[in-house]
Write a protein that holds these residues in place. Structure first.
Motif, PDB file in Angstrom:
ATOM      1  N   ILE A 108       0.869  -1.179   0.000  1.00 53.75           N
ATOM      2  CA  ILE A 108       0.000   0.000   0.000  1.00 53.75           C
ATOM      3  C   ILE A 108       0.905   1.227   0.000  1.00 53.75           C
ATOM      4  O   ILE A 108       1.935   1.248   0.678  1.00 53.75           O
ATOM      5  CB  ILE A 108      -0.970   0.022   1.206  1.00 53.75           C
ATOM      6  N   ALA A 109       0.526   2.221  -0.789  1.00 58.46           N
ATOM      7  CA  ALA A 109       1.268   3.483  -0.824  1.00 58.46           C
ATOM      8  C   ALA A 109       0.262   4.616  -0.900  1.00 58.46           C
ATOM      9  O   ALA A 109      -0.888   4.424  -1.293  1.00 58.46           O
ATOM     10  CB  ALA A 109       2.201   3.525  -2.034  1.00 58.46           C
ATOM     11  N   GLN A 110       0.717   5.796  -0.541  1.00 60.41           N
ATOM     12  CA  GLN A 110      -0.176   6.953  -0.531  1.00 60.41           C
ATOM     13  C   GLN A 110      -0.785   7.190  -1.908  1.00 60.41           C
ATOM     14  O   GLN A 110      -1.979   7.317  -2.045  1.00 60.41           O
ATOM     15  CB  GLN A 110       0.582   8.193  -0.065  1.00 60.41           C
ATOM     16  N   ASN A 111       0.057   7.265  -2.925  1.00 60.68           N
ATOM     17  CA  ASN A 111      -0.428   7.432  -4.287  1.00 60.68           C
ATOM     18  C   ASN A 111       0.709   7.202  -5.272  1.00 60.68           C
ATOM     19  O   ASN A 111       1.872   7.268  -4.914  1.00 60.68           O
ATOM     20  CB  ASN A 111      -1.042   8.820  -4.511  1.00 60.68           C
ATOM     21  N   GLU A 112       0.310   6.935  -6.495  1.00 61.24           N
ATOM     22  CA  GLU A 112       1.269   6.824  -7.584  1.00 61.24           C
ATOM     23  C   GLU A 112       1.428   8.223  -8.170  1.00 61.24           C
ATOM     24  O   GLU A 112       0.462   8.980  -8.231  1.00 61.24           O
ATOM     25  CB  GLU A 112       0.709   5.878  -8.643  1.00 61.24           C
ATOM     26  N   GLU A 113       2.634   8.564  -8.576  1.00 62.54           N
ATOM     27  CA  GLU A 113       2.858   9.884  -9.155  1.00 62.54           C
ATOM     28  C   GLU A 113       3.917   9.808 -10.244  1.00 62.54           C
ATOM     29  O   GLU A 113       4.757   8.912 -10.240  1.00 62.54           O
ATOM     30  CB  GLU A 113       3.261  10.891  -8.077  1.00 62.54           C
ATOM     31  N   TYR A 114       3.840  10.733 -11.179  1.00 64.20           N
ATOM     32  CA  TYR A 114       4.841  10.820 -12.238  1.00 64.20           C
ATOM     33  C   TYR A 114       6.057  11.576 -11.744  1.00 64.20           C
ATOM     34  O   TYR A 114       5.958  12.467 -10.904  1.00 64.20           O
ATOM     35  CB  TYR A 114       4.260  11.545 -13.470  1.00 64.20           C
ATOM     36  N   PHE A 115       7.216  11.208 -12.267  1.00 66.86           N
ATOM     37  CA  PHE A 115       8.439  11.948 -11.964  1.00 66.86           C
ATOM     38  C   PHE A 115       8.256  13.404 -12.374  1.00 66.86           C
ATOM     39  O   PHE A 115       7.618  13.700 -13.377  1.00 66.86           O
ATOM     40  CB  PHE A 115       9.626  11.371 -12.755  1.00 66.86           C
ATOM     41  N   THR A 116       8.855  14.291 -11.617  1.00 67.77           N
ATOM     42  CA  THR A 116       8.852  15.711 -11.955  1.00 67.77           C
ATOM     43  C   THR A 116      10.149  16.050 -12.677  1.00 67.77           C
ATOM     44  O   THR A 116      11.071  15.225 -12.760  1.00 67.77           O
ATOM     45  CB  THR A 116       8.750  16.566 -10.675  1.00 67.77           C
ATOM     46  N   ASP A 117      10.250  17.260 -13.173  1.00 66.77           N
ATOM     47  CA  ASP A 117      11.477  17.706 -13.838  1.00 66.77           C
ATOM     48  C   ASP A 117      12.690  17.586 -12.920  1.00 66.77           C
ATOM     49  O   ASP A 117      13.797  17.325 -13.378  1.00 66.77           O
ATOM     50  CB  ASP A 117      11.337  19.158 -14.315  1.00 66.77           C
ATOM     51  N   TYR A 118      12.481  17.780 -11.641  1.00 69.56           N
ATOM     52  CA  TYR A 118      13.585  17.653 -10.666  1.00 69.56           C
ATOM     53  C   TYR A 118      14.284  16.301 -10.822  1.00 69.56           C
ATOM     54  O   TYR A 118      15.503  16.221 -10.871  1.00 69.56           O
ATOM     55  CB  TYR A 118      13.053  17.829  -9.246  1.00 69.56           C
ATOM     56  N   TYR A 119      13.497  15.230 -10.858  1.00 65.14           N
ATOM     57  CA  TYR A 119      14.082  13.896 -10.961  1.00 65.14           C
ATOM     58  C   TYR A 119      14.791  13.686 -12.296  1.00 65.14           C
ATOM     59  O   TYR A 119      15.863  13.095 -12.350  1.00 65.14           O
ATOM     60  CB  TYR A 119      13.013  12.820 -10.764  1.00 65.14           C
ATOM     61  N   TYR A 120      14.177  14.173 -13.372  1.00 69.45           N
ATOM     62  CA  TYR A 120      14.800  14.008 -14.686  1.00 69.45           C
ATOM     63  C   TYR A 120      16.115  14.792 -14.777  1.00 69.45           C
ATOM     64  O   TYR A 120      17.062  14.346 -15.406  1.00 69.45           O
ATOM     65  CB  TYR A 120      13.847  14.443 -15.802  1.00 69.45           C
ATOM     66  N   ARG A 121      16.184  15.947 -14.136  1.00 66.61           N
ATOM     67  CA  ARG A 121      17.431  16.727 -14.130  1.00 66.61           C
ATOM     68  C   ARG A 121      18.504  16.067 -13.259  1.00 66.61           C
ATOM     69  O   ARG A 121      19.686  16.193 -13.521  1.00 66.61           O
ATOM     70  CB  ARG A 121      17.178  18.158 -13.645  1.00 66.61           C
ATOM     71  N   LEU A 122      18.088  15.379 -12.213  1.00 66.15           N
ATOM     72  CA  LEU A 122      19.020  14.728 -11.296  1.00 66.15           C
ATOM     73  C   LEU A 122      19.604  13.432 -11.861  1.00 66.15           C
ATOM     74  O   LEU A 122      20.753  13.090 -11.580  1.00 66.15           O
ATOM     75  CB  LEU A 122      18.306  14.443  -9.964  1.00 66.15           C
TER      76      LEU A 122
END
Length: 184
Positions: A108-122
């Motif tokens: 169980i997790a709070q929610n599924e989410e898409y990566f943000t630009d922060y992650y793609y830049r990192l």
């Protein structure tokens, strides 16, 4: 088993949030445990008198190896679980009975989410700097598109084997890259 962990409170807002989170879990689900260090045991139990059913004092030997690894205490808490659990952050408020709906699921997790630009830049700096990146992470990084993650504000489940493997890999990932953390 429902629990909070390592409640580092650094403002009045955090304090109010943590207290409301604990109270909402207690009211909605009936039982809440705290995993924390000695300093926070004194604060949450002796000063605030929050109604935790059980308190687990974490070893004083557990230290953050880098200040930006603020989520590591949660991962540590997952790693010491021997039975199914749901971990709930101190800024999450529960007003329904999660257990009757989700109490027997593997994950169980709070929610599924898409990566943000922060992650793609990192991601490129991780790929270029780190000594070790788990294969699953490396495969996702190579896709570089439409990546998803699970928000761990609520995280747990019945699959304790998964959590043992997940936390072991998370600590391996960190420990093999300690000398590189300052480069990102």
């Amino acid at each position: 088993l429902l629990h909070h962990s390592f409640g580092w409170v650094n403002s009045k807002f955090h304090l109010m949030s943590w207290a409301l989170s604990c109270m909402s879990i207690k009211k909605s689900l009936g039982r809440v445990e705290l995993y924390t260090n000695r300093e926070n045991v004194d604060f949450f139990i002796n000063t605030l008198c929050l109604p935790y059913d059980e308190v687990h004092e974490i070893s004083p030997n557990f230290k953050l190896p880098h200040p930006q690894l603020w989520a590591l205490p949660k991962i540590y808490t997952y790693s010491v679980q021997k039975t199914p659990f749901i971990h709930i952050d101190g800024d999450v408020f529960i007003f329904d009975d999660l257990i009757s709906t989700y109490g027997n699921v593997d994950l169980i997790a709070q929610n599924e989410e898409y990566f943000t630009d922060y992650y793609y830049r990192l991601m490129p700096s991780l790929l270029n700097s780190f000594n070790y990146i788990p294969n699953q992470v490396k495969e996702d990084f190579m896709k570089m598109e439409d990546l998803k993650a699970l928000n761990a504000g609520i995280l747990g489940g019945c699959n304790t084997t998964f959590f043992k493997e997940y936390t072991a890999e998370a600590f391996r990932y960190i420990n093999l890259n300690l000398d590189k953390l300052s480069q990102i």
